[in-house]
Write an enzyme that holds these catalytic residues in place. Structure first.
Site, PDB file in Angstrom:
ATOM      1  N   ASN A   1       0.855  -1.185   0.000  1.00  8.49           N
ATOM      2  CA  ASN A   1       0.000   0.000   0.000  1.00  8.49           C
ATOM      3  C   ASN A   1       0.899   1.245   0.000  1.00  8.49           C
ATOM      4  O   ASN A   1       1.595   1.516   0.980  1.00  8.49           O
ATOM      5  CB  ASN A   1      -0.879  -0.053   1.266  1.00  8.49           C
ATOM      6  CG  ASN A   1      -1.787   1.152   1.410  1.00  8.49           C
ATOM      7  OD1 ASN A   1      -1.425   2.256   1.046  1.00  8.49           O
ATOM      8  ND2 ASN A   1      -2.961   0.928   1.976  1.00  8.49           N
TER       9      ASN A   1
ATOM     10  N   ASP B   1      -0.882  -3.901   9.896  1.00  6.81           N
ATOM     11  CA  ASP B   1      -2.251  -4.257   9.546  1.00  6.81           C
ATOM     12  C   ASP B   1      -3.141  -3.272  10.259  1.00  6.81           C
ATOM     13  O   ASP B   1      -3.010  -3.030  11.455  1.00  6.81           O
ATOM     14  CB  ASP B   1      -2.611  -5.692   9.942  1.00  6.81           C
ATOM     15  CG  ASP B   1      -3.816  -6.151   9.115  1.00  6.81           C
ATOM     16  OD1 ASP B   1      -3.679  -6.219   7.871  1.00  6.81           O
ATOM     17  OD2 ASP B   1      -4.899  -6.379   9.685  1.00  6.81           O
ATOM     18  N   SER B   2      -4.028  -2.663   9.479  1.00 11.54           N
ATOM     19  CA  SER B   2      -4.782  -1.544  10.028  1.00 11.54           C
ATOM     20  C   SER B   2      -6.178  -1.526   9.446  1.00 11.54           C
ATOM     21  O   SER B   2      -6.496  -2.287   8.533  1.00 11.54           O
ATOM     22  CB  SER B   2      -4.042  -0.239   9.720  1.00 11.54           C
ATOM     23  OG  SER B   2      -3.600  -0.223   8.383  1.00 11.54           O
TER      24      SER B   2
HETATM   25  P1  ITT Z   1      -0.773  -4.156   2.909  1.00 13.43           P
HETATM   26  O1  ITT Z   1      -1.510  -5.325   3.519  1.00 13.43           O
HETATM   27  O2  ITT Z   1       0.034  -4.509   1.712  1.00 13.43           O
HETATM   28  O3  ITT Z   1       0.007  -3.392   3.922  1.00 13.43           O
HETATM   29  P2  ITT Z   1      -3.432  -3.092   2.614  1.00 13.43           P
HETATM   30  O4  ITT Z   1      -3.977  -1.789   2.103  1.00 13.43           O
HETATM   31  O5  ITT Z   1      -4.066  -4.363   2.097  1.00 13.43           O
HETATM   32  O6  ITT Z   1      -1.872  -3.096   2.366  1.00 13.43           O
HETATM   33  P3  ITT Z   1      -4.500  -3.649   5.231  1.00 13.43           P
HETATM   34  O7  ITT Z   1      -4.937  -5.012   4.906  1.00 13.43           O
HETATM   35  O8  ITT Z   1      -3.863  -3.406   6.567  1.00 13.43           O
HETATM   36  O9  ITT Z   1      -3.489  -3.078   4.172  1.00 13.43           O
HETATM   37  O10 ITT Z   1      -5.744  -2.694   5.057  1.00 13.43           O
HETATM   38  C1  ITT Z   1      -5.850  -1.538   5.771  1.00 13.43           C
HETATM   39  C2  ITT Z   1      -6.832  -0.617   5.103  1.00 13.43           C
HETATM   40  O11 ITT Z   1      -7.380   0.224   6.147  1.00 13.43           O
HETATM   41  C3  ITT Z   1      -6.144   0.301   4.126  1.00 13.43           C
HETATM   42  O12 ITT Z   1      -6.224  -0.170   2.833  1.00 13.43           O
HETATM   43  C4  ITT Z   1      -6.901   1.615   4.320  1.00 13.43           C
HETATM   44  O13 ITT Z   1      -7.988   1.669   3.494  1.00 13.43           O
HETATM   45  C5  ITT Z   1      -7.412   1.548   5.746  1.00 13.43           C
HETATM   46  N1  ITT Z   1      -6.513   2.380   6.555  1.00 13.43           N
HETATM   47  C6  ITT Z   1      -5.486   1.961   7.334  1.00 13.43           C
HETATM   48  N2  ITT Z   1      -4.824   3.004   7.856  1.00 13.43           N
HETATM   49  C7  ITT Z   1      -5.430   4.092   7.372  1.00 13.43           C
HETATM   50  C8  ITT Z   1      -5.177   5.452   7.508  1.00 13.43           C
HETATM   51  O14 ITT Z   1      -4.160   5.926   8.215  1.00 13.43           O
HETATM   52  N3  ITT Z   1      -5.990   6.297   6.881  1.00 13.43           N
HETATM   53  C9  ITT Z   1      -7.006   5.848   6.134  1.00 13.43           C
HETATM   54  N4  ITT Z   1      -7.300   4.585   5.915  1.00 13.43           N
HETATM   55  C10 ITT Z   1      -6.509   3.703   6.548  1.00 13.43           C
END
Ligand code: ITT
Length: 198
Positions: A17, A76-77
């Site tokens: 991401n 993971d967020s």
């Molecule tokens: P990676 O697993 O490759 O790191 P991903 O986007 O799939 O990328 P996640 O599974 O952790 O990551 O998904 C977290 C989603 O939550 C992310 O795509 C965002 O849409 C949202 N998110 C997390 N942190 C955020 C932030 O600081 N601001 C806005 N949205 C956020």
């Protein structure tokens, strides 16, 4: 509790991401640590089969540490909305669909929420794994509420619909420096730094 220290000057960041990579790189800069993204290194994106943020952060960190043979940090967020039973939660990225379009994800949150309580929080779990299987994991949260329509073009993901407690502007409108001072990722990052980078 004793933690393992990270003593290198370059760290693999196990994310595909770009928004997260920018934020983690900004957070690392004061510590003189360079970041290398998993995509840059050609590492595959593991399937997120865990049922918690912690499990998914750890599986991504372990996969990258094994693949790169170097310590790797994963995040993971997601956005947790109690009125939606915690959704989108660990499914936050998946709600944006295969095109990763967060206007779709935000519209879904707004539709499902309708007139319900707009309280929400972001969660970030950072996990630092070493190739020998050791792993250190830290959680951060920031609480606030959701607004509609979305506002601002900064940040990423659900930022344009999230206003942190004590603030009026969304994370999408906020200067990145200001977001880094209060965000879920920054809270988890401070715990990681205290435990592993000092
Ligand atoms: P990676 O697993 O490759 O790191 P991903 O986007 O799939 O990328 P996640 O599974 O952790 O990551 O998904 C977290 C989603 O939550 C992310 O795509 C965002 O849409 C949202 N998110 C997390 N942190 C955020 C932030 O600081 N601001 C806005 N949205 C956020």
């Amino acid at each position: 509790m004793s933690h393992r220290r990270f003593s290198g000057s370059k760290l693999v960041v196990a994310t595909h991401n770009p928004g997260k990579l920018v934020e983690i790189t900004d957070l690392m800069r004061p510590f003189g640590i360079e970041t290398l993204g998993a995509a840059q290194l050609g590492l595959p994106e593991p399937e997120e089969t865990g049922s918690t943020f912690e499990a998914n952060a750890e599986l991504k960190a372990h996969a990258a540490a094994q693949g790169a043979r170097e310590p790797a940090l994963a995040d993971d967020s997601g956005l947790v909305v109690p009125a939606l039973g915690g959704d989108p939660g660990i499914y936050s990225a998946r709600w944006a669909g295969p095109t990763k379009d967060f206007s779709i994800a935000m519209t879904r949150v707004q539709k499902e929420l309708a007139e319900r309580d707009r309280k929400a929080h972001f969660v970030a779990v950072l996990s630092l794994a070493w190739p020998d299987g050791h792993c250190e994991t830290f959680r951060g949260e920031v609480h606030g509420h959701l607004v509609w329509p979305p506002r601002g073009k900064r940040g990423f993901g659900y930022d344009p619909m999230f206003v942190a407690d004590g603030h009026q502007i969304t994370f999408g409108e906020m200067d990145p420096e200001q977001k880094h001072a209060i965000s879920h990722r920054a809270v988890a990052f401070r715990k990681l730094v205290d435990a592993c980078f000092r």
